[in-house]
Write a protein that holds these residues in place. Structure first.
Motif, PDB file in Angstrom:
ATOM      1  N   VAL A   1       6.772   8.638  -2.795  1.00  0.00           N
ATOM      2  CA  VAL A   1       6.301  10.046  -2.456  1.00  0.00           C
ATOM      3  C   VAL A   1       6.948  10.914  -1.609  1.00  0.00           C
ATOM      4  O   VAL A   1       6.916  12.013  -2.123  1.00  0.00           O
ATOM      5  CB  VAL A   1       4.960   9.379  -1.745  1.00  0.00           C
ATOM      6  CG1 VAL A   1       4.275  10.634  -1.128  1.00  0.00           C
ATOM      7  CG2 VAL A   1       3.976   8.759  -2.799  1.00  0.00           C
ATOM      8  N   SER A   2       7.825  10.127  -0.944  1.00  0.00           N
ATOM      9  CA  SER A   2       8.622  11.091  -0.009  1.00  0.00           C
ATOM     10  C   SER A   2       9.844  11.739  -0.969  1.00  0.00           C
ATOM     11  O   SER A   2      10.031  13.129  -0.825  1.00  0.00           O
ATOM     12  CB  SER A   2       9.517  10.282   1.036  1.00  0.00           C
ATOM     13  OG  SER A   2       8.491   9.736   1.929  1.00  0.00           O
TER      14      SER A   2
ATOM     15  N   GLU B   1       3.938  -0.831   0.244  1.00  0.00           N
ATOM     16  CA  GLU B   1       3.793   0.305   1.153  1.00  0.00           C
ATOM     17  C   GLU B   1       5.295   0.828   1.199  1.00  0.00           C
ATOM     18  O   GLU B   1       5.348   2.123   1.212  1.00  0.00           O
ATOM     19  CB  GLU B   1       3.364  -0.326   2.440  1.00  0.00           C
ATOM     20  CG  GLU B   1       1.674  -0.665   2.410  1.00  0.00           C
ATOM     21  CD  GLU B   1       1.061   0.691   2.133  1.00  0.00           C
ATOM     22  OE1 GLU B   1       1.140   1.709   2.684  1.00  0.00           O
ATOM     23  OE2 GLU B   1      -0.085   0.392   1.171  1.00  0.00           O
ATOM     24  N   ALA B   2       6.141   0.101   1.257  1.00  0.00           N
ATOM     25  CA  ALA B   2       7.549   0.576   1.505  1.00  0.00           C
ATOM     26  C   ALA B   2       7.946   1.355   0.176  1.00  0.00           C
ATOM     27  O   ALA B   2       8.406   2.432   0.302  1.00  0.00           O
ATOM     28  CB  ALA B   2       8.463  -0.330   1.943  1.00  0.00           C
ATOM     29  N   GLU B   3       7.449   0.878  -0.918  1.00  0.00           N
ATOM     30  CA  GLU B   3       7.920   1.568  -2.320  1.00  0.00           C
ATOM     31  C   GLU B   3       7.176   3.026  -2.587  1.00  0.00           C
ATOM     32  O   GLU B   3       7.528   3.796  -2.739  1.00  0.00           O
ATOM     33  CB  GLU B   3       7.817   0.781  -3.355  1.00  0.00           C
ATOM     34  CG  GLU B   3       8.239  -0.350  -3.597  1.00  0.00           C
ATOM     35  CD  GLU B   3       7.900  -1.374  -4.702  1.00  0.00           C
ATOM     36  OE1 GLU B   3       8.828  -2.190  -5.284  1.00  0.00           O
ATOM     37  OE2 GLU B   3       6.626  -1.644  -4.869  1.00  0.00           O
ATOM     38  N   LYS B   4       5.765   2.616  -1.930  1.00  0.00           N
ATOM     39  CA  LYS B   4       5.326   4.035  -1.992  1.00  0.00           C
ATOM     40  C   LYS B   4       5.507   5.101  -1.069  1.00  0.00           C
ATOM     41  O   LYS B   4       5.817   6.345  -1.598  1.00  0.00           O
ATOM     42  CB  LYS B   4       3.651   3.580  -1.408  1.00  0.00           C
ATOM     43  CG  LYS B   4       2.498   4.509  -1.738  1.00  0.00           C
ATOM     44  CD  LYS B   4       1.140   4.111  -1.159  1.00  0.00           C
ATOM     45  CE  LYS B   4       0.687   2.871  -1.688  1.00  0.00           C
ATOM     46  NZ  LYS B   4      -0.572   2.731  -1.066  1.00  0.00           N
ATOM     47  N   TYR B   5       6.023   4.792   0.163  1.00  0.00           N
ATOM     48  CA  TYR B   5       6.447   5.749   1.080  1.00  0.00           C
ATOM     49  C   TYR B   5       7.747   6.262   0.431  1.00  0.00           C
ATOM     50  O   TYR B   5       7.802   7.484   0.484  1.00  0.00           O
ATOM     51  CB  TYR B   5       6.695   5.085   2.346  1.00  0.00           C
ATOM     52  CG  TYR B   5       7.457   6.029   3.273  1.00  0.00           C
ATOM     53  CD1 TYR B   5       6.465   6.847   4.176  1.00  0.00           C
ATOM     54  CD2 TYR B   5       8.863   5.981   3.565  1.00  0.00           C
ATOM     55  CE1 TYR B   5       7.077   7.758   4.795  1.00  0.00           C
ATOM     56  CE2 TYR B   5       9.181   7.118   4.441  1.00  0.00           C
ATOM     57  CZ  TYR B   5       8.631   7.992   5.143  1.00  0.00           C
ATOM     58  OH  TYR B   5       9.050   8.799   5.911  1.00  0.00           O
ATOM     59  N   LYS B   6       8.533   5.484  -0.214  1.00  0.00           N
ATOM     60  CA  LYS B   6      10.129   6.049  -0.423  1.00  0.00           C
ATOM     61  C   LYS B   6       9.688   6.872  -1.873  1.00  0.00           C
ATOM     62  O   LYS B   6      10.188   8.016  -1.836  1.00  0.00           O
ATOM     63  CB  LYS B   6      10.589   4.834  -0.919  1.00  0.00           C
ATOM     64  CG  LYS B   6      11.943   5.041  -1.680  1.00  0.00           C
ATOM     65  CD  LYS B   6      13.053   3.852  -1.791  1.00  0.00           C
ATOM     66  CE  LYS B   6      14.231   4.013  -2.354  1.00  0.00           C
ATOM     67  NZ  LYS B   6      14.096   4.573  -3.699  1.00  0.00           N
TER      68      LYS B   6
ATOM     69  N   TYR C   1       2.474  -0.273  -6.096  1.00  0.00           N
ATOM     70  CA  TYR C   1       3.516  -0.284  -5.175  1.00  0.00           C
ATOM     71  C   TYR C   1       3.317  -0.879  -4.024  1.00  0.00           C
ATOM     72  O   TYR C   1       2.234  -1.005  -3.466  1.00  0.00           O
ATOM     73  CB  TYR C   1       3.812   1.330  -4.899  1.00  0.00           C
ATOM     74  CG  TYR C   1       4.483   2.061  -6.113  1.00  0.00           C
ATOM     75  CD1 TYR C   1       5.663   2.059  -6.417  1.00  0.00           C
ATOM     76  CD2 TYR C   1       3.342   2.941  -6.649  1.00  0.00           C
ATOM     77  CE1 TYR C   1       6.136   2.994  -7.324  1.00  0.00           C
ATOM     78  CE2 TYR C   1       4.116   3.867  -7.815  1.00  0.00           C
ATOM     79  CZ  TYR C   1       5.314   3.896  -8.097  1.00  0.00           C
ATOM     80  OH  TYR C   1       5.924   4.589  -9.019  1.00  0.00           O
TER      81      TYR C   1
END
Lengths: 142, 142
Positions: free
Chosen positions: A125-126, A118-123, A116
């Motif tokens: 996981v949130s 970083e942006a995809e990961k944040y999205k 992922y």
């Protein structure tokens, strides 16, 4: 004391804890893929957990299954406990689509890893933390 | 009415019934491999069973797991519910050894099929039926 196997730390992103299990997101943007790891020491098989933990893992697996298929609009869920390489007991939940890159084969050993961003990961996981907190009792996010 | 998917009929030997599940032996002498199929219609996911059946399948899976690892002196158990090709819900239980032909890979799509001889088939089905009758409540052999 419970600690995650280094391979699981390396391959996944920690999402939070259910009453029994740590919830890990496989760091592979190809498919929604969660892993439950009961926070118990020296367990390699589901049936080797204490009876109450066997039952709790079942409950958590059913909850995660339903939630993933709904959240990610899955076509089919694949679940499995292998552990041939990583002996710490861990239970895979993988959302599959008829258009995914290895359909209809199992993903293990077949699918490429696409980490992922970083942006995809944040999205993701949130999204997962919100859905888990709303729908599964006892979830605590990291 | 419950009926087995033709692919499952073709690939397996019927061993008997647990209270919920039909017990099938994969016709592959390479590895001890049992499949549980809940005798319910139109079910593709574990979580889509009624709650009481979800629980019963868990109980039957734990029993089958313990029994197989003991009976066949396994090194590791692999369990999984895929269903990407055969949509009728079925739960695999596969005994693995460090010396088996595809270790440590998953067996699905990897292992060759070596059908049991008639004598081997009779022996393993008899052993399984005896063990199931002794150790798992509600088992009825074919």
């Amino acid at each position: 004391m419970f600690s995650l196997h280094p391979q699981l730390i390396n391959d996944t992103i920690q999402v939070g804890d259910l009453p029994l299990s740590r919830v890990l997101l496989m760091n592979n943007a190809e498919l929604p893929w969660l892993i439950l790891v009961p926070r118990r020491e020296n367990v390699s098989e589901w049936y080797a957990l204490e009876a109450i933990d066997q039952q709790q893992l079942h409950t958590e697996s059913m909850g995660i299954s339903r939630l993933m298929m709904s959240l990610f609009n899955g076509y089919k869920l694949n679940t499995g406990a292998l552990g041939n390489i990583v002996p710490q007991f861990h239970l895979h939940h993988i959302v599959r689509y008829q258009h995914d890159s290895v359909w209809p084969h199992p993903v293990w050993g077949k699918i490429e890893t696409l980490a992922y961003s970083e942006a995809e990961k944040y999205k993701i996981v949130s999204e997962l933390q919100l859905a888990l907190a709303q729908e599964i009792e006892g979830f605590t996010p990291y």
